[in-house]
Design an enzyme around this catalytic site. Structure first.
Site, PDB file in Angstrom:
ATOM      1  N   HIS A 254       0.829  -1.206   0.000  1.00  0.00           N
ATOM      2  CA  HIS A 254       0.000   0.000   0.000  1.00  0.00           C
ATOM      3  C   HIS A 254       0.867   1.262   0.000  1.00  0.00           C
ATOM      4  CE1 HIS A 254      -3.678   2.312   1.307  1.00  0.00           C
ATOM      5  NE2 HIS A 254      -2.740   3.099   1.830  1.00  0.00           N
ATOM      6  N   GLU A 255       1.852   1.311   0.880  1.00  0.00           N
ATOM      7  CA  GLU A 255       2.667   2.520   1.007  1.00  0.00           C
ATOM      8  C   GLU A 255       3.580   2.715  -0.209  1.00  0.00           C
ATOM      9  OE1 GLU A 255       1.906   4.662   3.088  1.00  0.00           O
ATOM     10  OE2 GLU A 255       0.703   3.452   4.478  1.00  0.00           O
ATOM     11  N   HIS A 258       1.690   4.594  -2.752  1.00  0.00           N
ATOM     12  CA  HIS A 258       1.778   6.049  -2.586  1.00  0.00           C
ATOM     13  C   HIS A 258       3.110   6.574  -3.113  1.00  0.00           C
ATOM     14  CE1 HIS A 258      -1.928   6.384  -0.459  1.00  0.00           C
ATOM     15  NE2 HIS A 258      -1.519   5.793   0.662  1.00  0.00           N
TER      16      HIS A 258
END
Length: 357
Positions: A254-255, A258
């Site tokens: 997920h990170e 980003h």
């Protein structure tokens, strides 16, 4: 290990289609990644008339983004009301006027080899050994990264550092402002390694959050912004560790999303503010792993509860969409070009610049 891939000054060739009818069909492979096939006329340009543009041409043409996240969307996954554990504390800190990835639906990035991202895992642990995860845990995390991102033509090679430092281990985000605290910034400045050419991942207790990351457009020419580039992860969220419902390593996935230019699928609510056309609008984040959810019934499509950029349980996260893949490729070429070797780019197709403005 110091693997550095530079983008040369050679001009990238972009195929610009002024008008065409695209016929799309979607399918899902066995990794859960949605793909699209697009057909278009073969005789768009006469021989010798195809226009060319450089990366700088397109960077100067990036439109102003309508939505950007100033504070995290709060999902407290803590089992007690007294504690705060944000599912994600990533914040888009760039000024509103800063260029970001355009909303594009038909970018095609075809590489003869994968984008290669060198990674340094800084495992920061306490003086009593809390947080000193085994090297096998890091290797399992990297294997998962390569399994998932390898399907979208992005690969990782890694090294691991172990650092004993109580102050840095207990760093994270402020409980009231959700901003990165001073200890976290200090840690990054001291431990970082070649952030322009390396993804630095800091594994700590990550106070008040499971993780947070910098967006590619957060980094400008100032040394300060480059020094704090990277990802911070709570060690208990790594594969096989102790964070209930969030211990399969999907927080890192997920990170990194980003870090490569993706917003949350629920950004902008039912207005569809993640600027990816094939993620249906979503009023709010997903909690847990529901069978299905439709928080924006006035729009087509169910909530993308299985998307890596939602807030679902790790077991629920299984896919990126083709639009997200396109966006990550474009963000790498535009903002993190050192991860791409120009000779590996076979072709980039993009709609005309005028349509992006």
């Amino acid at each position: 290990m110091k693997t550095t891939l530079f983008l040369s000054n050679c001009t990238l060739i972009f195929l610009l289609v002024a008008s065409c009818v695209c016929f799309k069909c979607s399918c899902s492979n066995n990794q859960g990644i949605t793909t699209e096939e697009t057909s278009k006329p073969d005789d768009v340009f006469e021989e010798g008339t195809q226009p060319t543009y450089s990366i700088e041409d397109f960077k100067s043409a990036l439109p102003e983004s309508k939505y950007y996240q100033q504070t995290p969307t709060v999902l407290n996954i803590s089992s007690t009301e007294e504690d705060l554990i944000l599912r994600c504390a990533s914040v888009d800190n760039a000024p509103l006027e800063a260029p970001r990835v355009p909303k594009i639906s038909n970018l095609r990035a075809l590489f003869s080899d994968s984008i290669l991202i060198p990674v340094i895992f800084h495992v920061v642990h306490s003086s009593t050994g809390v947080g000193k995860v085994d090297s096998v845990v890091i290797e399992n995390q990297v294997s998962l990264m390569n399994q998932i991102y390898g399907e979208v033509n992005i690969r990782f090679v890694h090294e691991t550092r172990y650092i004993e430092n109580n102050k840095y281990f207990n760093s994270g985000v402020n409980q009231s402002t959700y901003e990165e605290d001073d200890a976290s910034i200090e840690m990054k400045k001291e431990l970082r390694e070649d952030p322009e050419n390396t993804l630095n991942i800091y594994v700590t207790s990550c106070k008040n959050a499971l993780g947070y990351a910098t967006f590619p457009w957060d980094i400008d020419s100032s040394p300060e912004s480059t020094m704090i580039d990277g990802v911070v992860i709570r060690y208990t969220s790594l594969p096989g560790e102790s964070q209930t419902n969030y211990n399969e390593g999907k927080t890192v996935i997920h990170e990194i999303g980003h870090y490569l230019g993706l917003w949350h699928t629920f950004e902008g609510g039912c207005k569809g503010g993640d600027e990816v056309e094939d993620t249906p609008p979503q009023r709010s984040h997903t909690s847990g792993c529901p069978k299905e959810r439709d928080s924006c019934p006035q729009h087509n499509g169910l909530d993308p509860i299985h998307n890596y950029m939602d807030y679902s349980f790790d077991t629920c996260m299984t896919e990126f969409t083709q639009g997200q893949i396109n966006r990550m490729h474009w963000a790498v070429v535009t903002f993190r070009a050192n991860f791409v070797n120009n000779s590996d780019i076979v072709n980039l197709e993009l709609q005309p610049i005028a349509d992006m403005l």
